[in-house]
Design an enzyme around this catalytic site. Sequence first.
Site, PDB file in Angstrom:
ATOM      1  N   LYS A 262      -0.545  -4.423  13.558  1.00  0.00           N
ATOM      2  CA  LYS A 262      -0.538  -3.990  12.158  1.00  0.00           C
ATOM      3  C   LYS A 262      -0.665  -2.472  12.056  1.00  0.00           C
ATOM      4  O   LYS A 262      -1.679  -1.901  12.464  1.00  0.00           O
ATOM      5  CB  LYS A 262      -1.701  -4.655  11.411  1.00  0.00           C
TER       6      LYS A 262
ATOM      7  N   LYS B 244      -0.885  -8.151   4.192  1.00  0.00           N
ATOM      8  CA  LYS B 244      -0.986  -8.399   2.756  1.00  0.00           C
ATOM      9  C   LYS B 244       0.014  -9.440   2.280  1.00  0.00           C
ATOM     10  O   LYS B 244      -0.298 -10.281   1.428  1.00  0.00           O
ATOM     11  CB  LYS B 244      -0.815  -7.073   2.019  1.00  0.00           C
TER      12      LYS B 244
ATOM     13  N   GLY C 131       0.826  -1.206   0.000  1.00  0.00           N
ATOM     14  CA  GLY C 131       0.000   0.000   0.000  1.00  0.00           C
ATOM     15  C   GLY C 131       0.855   1.248   0.000  1.00  0.00           C
ATOM     16  O   GLY C 131       0.505   2.268  -0.609  1.00  0.00           O
ATOM     17  N   ASN C 132       2.009   1.172   0.667  1.00  0.00           N
ATOM     18  CA  ASN C 132       2.931   2.311   0.684  1.00  0.00           C
ATOM     19  C   ASN C 132       3.545   2.557  -0.689  1.00  0.00           C
ATOM     20  O   ASN C 132       4.004   3.668  -0.966  1.00  0.00           O
ATOM     21  CB  ASN C 132       4.045   2.079   1.708  1.00  0.00           C
TER      22      ASN C 132
ATOM     23  N   LYS D 282       7.596  -9.589   5.379  1.00  0.00           N
ATOM     24  CA  LYS D 282       7.885 -10.095   4.043  1.00  0.00           C
ATOM     25  C   LYS D 282       8.699 -11.390   4.106  1.00  0.00           C
ATOM     26  O   LYS D 282       8.453 -12.326   3.341  1.00  0.00           O
ATOM     27  CB  LYS D 282       8.618  -9.030   3.220  1.00  0.00           C
TER      28      LYS D 282
END
Length: 318
Positions: free
Chosen positions: A127, A212, A7-8, A274
């Site tokens: 989050k 995500k 999103g960033n 990640k």
Amino acid sequence: MVVAIGGNALIGEGERGTIAEQFGNARAAACEVAALVEAGWRVVVTHGNGPQVGFILLRSEMLENRVFIPKLSLDMCVADSEGGIGYIVHNSLQNEFSRRGLASSSVCILTQTVVDRDDPAFSRPTKPIGPAYSAAEAKERRERDGWAMAEDAGRGYRRVVPSPTPVRIVETAAIRALLEAGFVVVAAGGGGIPVVETARGVYAGVEAVIDKDLASAYLAASLEVPLLLISTGVERVAVHYRRRDQRELERVSLAEIRELFEAGEFPEGSMGPKIRAAIEFLEQGGEEVIITSLGNLSRAVAGDGGTHITRIPRREPS
């Protein structure tokens, strides 16, 4: 492959996150995805929503007690962001395909992600969502609004909300059918709308935002695709980050990256999610994860740049 865009990534350094800015950044991402499609890949695109879902929630709360606007729960905020960002990404992909003369079409599918109602994350928010605040502003939000706040990788303090682990994605079969029919599918936006299964095939939204990257890893494993491509703010993952002995990782095995992760090399507020997603995907049978910057996606897949993590160590040519 599954391509996970943060999103960033849609809000550049120094940008405020206007719709025009997000479209501009999405067009840059679309160029990378289109290059992958030209190279013969079938692609599912996922995206984050951390800043955007925070904006939506904040907008809802700012209007409280002024005019009647239904207050949005977190699952509704995620649904709102999944539709809005999905439109931005889908439109940008479709336009880029047309500019290149590609026959490919994109489609965006609203996605629900099942979580366990007893997940301990519901009592331990981690989050980050929304904009960054100074230490003084974060203190005011804690005291006035009861928000949980945490420092976010040197960017200031951000609101944190529960982020349970994905258990199942309701629309997996539909995503697979669209992918096999030749569509580039935008799915699992913001990790998917968080739901719990209250009875067989019956779902209800819950107050959470799913990571995500973890949702992307789960979706990629469920679709049995060989490659998960994760975009981030740097070209390669590094160990001893921001220290004099910092070292970038080019090619690393699952066993090696797991050892580094367990040693605490990748902080939760930075590369940790990640790397955890990469480990999850490879442990579920995936072949390779590539982590690199948004503008380097297609080059990294071609072998030029990025951090390549493989389930089985690669043998060096003799």
